[in-house]
Each structure stands twice: as C-alpha cells, then as structure tokens.
Scaffold this active site. Structure first.
Site, PDB file in Angstrom:
ATOM      1  N   LYS A 126      78.398  18.414  86.666  1.00  0.00           N
ATOM      2  CA  LYS A 126      79.929  18.583  87.190  1.00  0.00           C
ATOM      3  C   LYS A 126      81.570  18.042  86.837  1.00  0.00           C
ATOM      4  O   LYS A 126      81.453  16.672  87.556  1.00  0.00           O
ATOM      5  CB  LYS A 126      80.279  19.998  88.734  1.00  0.00           C
ATOM      6  N   SER A 151      81.632  28.211  90.184  1.00  0.00           N
ATOM      7  CA  SER A 151      82.304  29.801  89.459  1.00  0.00           C
ATOM      8  C   SER A 151      83.348  29.578  89.720  1.00  0.00           C
ATOM      9  O   SER A 151      82.963  30.768  88.920  1.00  0.00           O
ATOM     10  CB  SER A 151      81.548  29.893  90.902  1.00  0.00           C
ATOM     11  N   GLU A 161      80.075  34.489  88.847  1.00  0.00           N
ATOM     12  CA  GLU A 161      79.828  33.862  87.908  1.00  0.00           C
ATOM     13  C   GLU A 161      79.046  34.966  86.618  1.00  0.00           C
ATOM     14  O   GLU A 161      78.467  34.836  85.302  1.00  0.00           O
ATOM     15  CB  GLU A 161      78.427  33.251  87.680  1.00  0.00           C
TER      16      GLU A 161
END
Length: 434
Positions: A343, A373, A205
């Site tokens: 998410k 990620s 990230e």
C-alpha cells in the site's frame, strides 16, 4: 525542459467523503502530473503518519489543510529545480526534509501525493504510459485480481469479524476474462442475497455487507455464486480472506475476540485456536490466500501460522509489514508470512514502495499491490502492479467507480501491451506447492 517549475496541492474528497490531497507537478516543458492520496480505515500501528488537522469544527477533525500547506510551502520549495525524472532523488529529498522515521512532520499523505505526481509528470514528459516509465521494457504481467465481494469488519456494518471475503479468478486466460468472471459472480451473488432477503447495499470497497449467520455462511454463499455464474470453485475461482485480525485482537487478554464484530456468543480464541480455525477453513473450502490472519504484533502466532499453512496458502502481511522493508526483513528472517501487501500510503513514497516489492521477490515472497478503503479515481496502483510484474492486485469489488477505475486502467494496459501481455492466474502464487 524536464525541470520542475511548480508544485501545487489542494484538498479534495475521497470515496468516503473525507478530505484527502491532490497534488500537481509542472515542468518547464509543460509536462504535468497529478496524484491523489488514498486513506485506510483499518490501519497498522506502524504505518507512516497520515497528517490530519484535528480541527473538530471542520470535517470532524479530518481536514488535510496542514498537509496541503506542507506541500505548497515546504516541499515545493525543496524540489522545484529538480529533474522530474529523478524519482529517487526527489523522494529521498522529501524523506530527509521530513526527518522523522514515520513521516510524521510533513505527513506521508503530503509526501506521497508529490511522489505520485512527480512520476506522472515524468511519464508525461517522456510521452510514455506510467507503467512503462516505472517498469521499463520488461513490463508485461497483468495482475490476478483479489475481488472483495463481501465486506465485513471495519469496512461495513455486517456482523462478521473478517474484513474481506474475496474471489480470485485464477483460471481465466486473460485479465479481461478474469474481470468478466468476477463481474458475473458479483451479479450472481446479488441475486442469491436478494432471494434470501439479505441486504445488497455495498460497503466501502464495493462488496456486499449482508447479515450472514457467520463466516462459513458467507463462504458457502460465495461458492454458490461462483457455481451459479458457471464457474468451478477451486479451479476457475478461488477464495481469499482479509481477516484484519488486529481489529479484533484484545492486547490485554491476548485473545482474538470475535464478539467485537459478531456480538455476544461469538468465539474468543487464543493464538493457537485462531490458527486451528484458519486451518479448518482452509481444509474445508478452496481458500488460496489469507491476509492478516494474526495480529500485527503476534510474531509467535505469525510464525506458527506460517509453519502450519505457509506451503499451501498465501499468507499476506498487511498491518504486519505496513509496506516497510524493516518489518519485511524481520519477517523473512524469522519465517513469518510468505507475502506482503503493498500500500503506497503505508510507507509514503514510490521509491520505498518499489524497494519493498523488490525485497519480497528476492526472498521468494509474493507482493500484492493494494488499494485502501478510502480511495479516489486515481489509478496509479494499476500501473504499479504492471510496472513491477507483481502478479497480484487487490482493488475492491465490481462496483463503485473508485474501484472500477483501477480495473478499467488494467484493461487499457492489457490492450496496449497486446501480445506481450501475460496473465499468470494461478502461477502468480509462485510460493505455494500447488
């Protein structure tokens, strides 16, 4: 003219070099939308299913050709002829077509790619920005960013159990300035790491992944970087963790086993000891948010943690809630956590994503829109954060184009909104007694 005429998916690569989906939707008018699907490394066991091929001779089994075929041969046939502006009807049609509780038949990655592409095509048809199409006239809040500048856990090879160490520039007057704060701290941190002879390679990230002596060494180094950049910890900039505790929770022994990432001699904590440890860190450092401080199935631990720290720290459920209103509703009822991580690929459609954000806000929980990620250059989550006035976004560090793409989109949106734009900073944490 706004009728869908074609839907097409292809296999592309994400930021880790693994396959993912890109979906395109076309309308009679020529309006067009494209969506790309992210992928997580540390995933909640209750997340919607990401369909992979399993063919070890191709991409190590991670190919997405089955999901691509499901879009091109199943979903396309079902939604061609729909009005591209009817997002809910299209999303519901795909959910029904899949027919499973976790989107395991068609794949959440297939469904999400279409859902995003449909929204983008509708915005293109109406000739409005995506955030404006999704959010309407009341769209105005730029999110406070959680910037992951130290990567640990499953996101790097660094011997630290906690997955993310974040900075939150809450004292900035605008998003543009918040981004500057973060970038300056990121570069100050790099100088400090180099001066100590520590690694400055970055993780998935975009954060650094140095071999710190432990969690507190990481926090104190970040504080030094904040100060070196000219900012005041606990005023201009706060600190946050994503513990990703499910990644080191031993289900059989029911302990938090830090030795999984930190090696022999590291702590092994009971649920009560884990809470004590988090409280110790909160009392010692300017920490404002903790994500997944407890295992996703440790409901008693979550409730105890919330009772202990829930009034002074944002406690975010990621693996705990998996952007699912069923789990969120239970958390609200039982007083577990006070925030939800959002998410889009955990649940699989924009409709369900927006429902989770709405439920959280109605209960006084905050909602943090998040990347994964394994990312792409798709910046949809930036538009979602603004469209919903969520107030917070988590989209990585101040390096790697897959992360910066979201920050740059937020800069554009802030410019477009002009005087209407609001950066809430500390006020985005409306559930805390500050």
């Amino acid at each position: 003219m706004s009728i869908i005429t074609d839907v097409y998916a292809r296999e592309v690569l994400d930021s880790r070099g693994n396959p993912t989906l890109e979906v395109e939707v076309y309308t009679e008018s020529g309006a067009f939308g494209r969506g790309m699907v992210p992928s997580g490394a540390s995933t909640g066991e209750h997340e919607a299913v990401e369909l992979r091929d399993g063919d070890k001779s191709r991409y190590g089994g991670l190919g997405t050709q089955k999901a691509v075929d499901n879009v091109n041969n199943v979903i396309a046939e079902a939604i061609i002829g729909y009005d591209v502006r009817d997002q809910q009807a299209i999303d519901r049609a795909m959910i029904a077509l899949d027919g499973t509780p976790n989107k395991g038949k068609l794949g959440a990655n297939a469904i999400l790619g279409v859902s995003i592409a449909v929204a983008r095509a509708a915005a293109d048809y109406l000739e409005v920005p995506l955030y404006s199409y999704l959010g309407g006239f009341n769209t105005k809040v730029l999110p406070t960013p959680m910037m992951n500048i130290i990567n640990g856990g499953s996101h790097s090879d660094a011997p630290i159990a906690f997955q993310e160490f974040m900075i939150l520039p809450v004292g900035a007057p605008t998003f543009k300035e918040a981004l500057r704060y973060g970038a300056e701290i990121f570069h100050a941190l790099k100088k400090i790491l180099k001066s100590r002879g520590l690694e400055t390679a970055v993780g998935d990230e975009g954060g650094f992944a140095p071999r710190f002596e432990g969690t507190e060494d990481g926090v104190e180094t970040i504080i030094a970087a904040i100060e070196a950049a000219g900012y005041v910890p606990g005023k201009d900039v706060f600190i946050g963790f994503d513990c990703a505790s499910s990644e080191f929770y031993d289900k059989e022994r029911k302990v938090y086993d830090y030795t999984k990432f930190e090696g022999e001699g590291a702590a092994v904590r009971t649920s009560a000891e884990q809470i004590d440890y988090l409280e110790e860190l909160v009392n010692k450092y300017p920490i404002i948010t903790i994500e997944d401080g407890m295992d996703e199935n440790d409901w008693d631990g979550w409730k105890a943690l919330t009772e202990r720290l829930g009034k002074k720290v944002q406690l975010v459920g990621d693996d705990f809630f998996v952007t699912n209103t069923d789990y969120l509703a239970r958390g609200i009822k039982e007083g577990a956590a006070n925030s939800i991580l959002i998410k889009v690929n955990q649940i699989g459609t924009l409709t369900e994503t927006f429902e989770a954000i709405e439920m959280a806000k109605e209960a006084g929980y905050t909602a943090v829109v998040s990347h994964r990620s394994g990312e792409t250059e798709d910046s949809t989550i930036a538009d979602i954060a603004v469209a919903t006035n969520a107030g917070q976004i988590k989209t990585g560090s101040l390096s790697r184009t897959d992360r910066i793409a979201k920050y740059n989109q937020l800069l554009r949106i802030e410019d477009q909104l002009g005087e209407v734009a609001q950066y809430k900073g500390l006020q985005a944490f409306y559930n805390l007694k500050k």
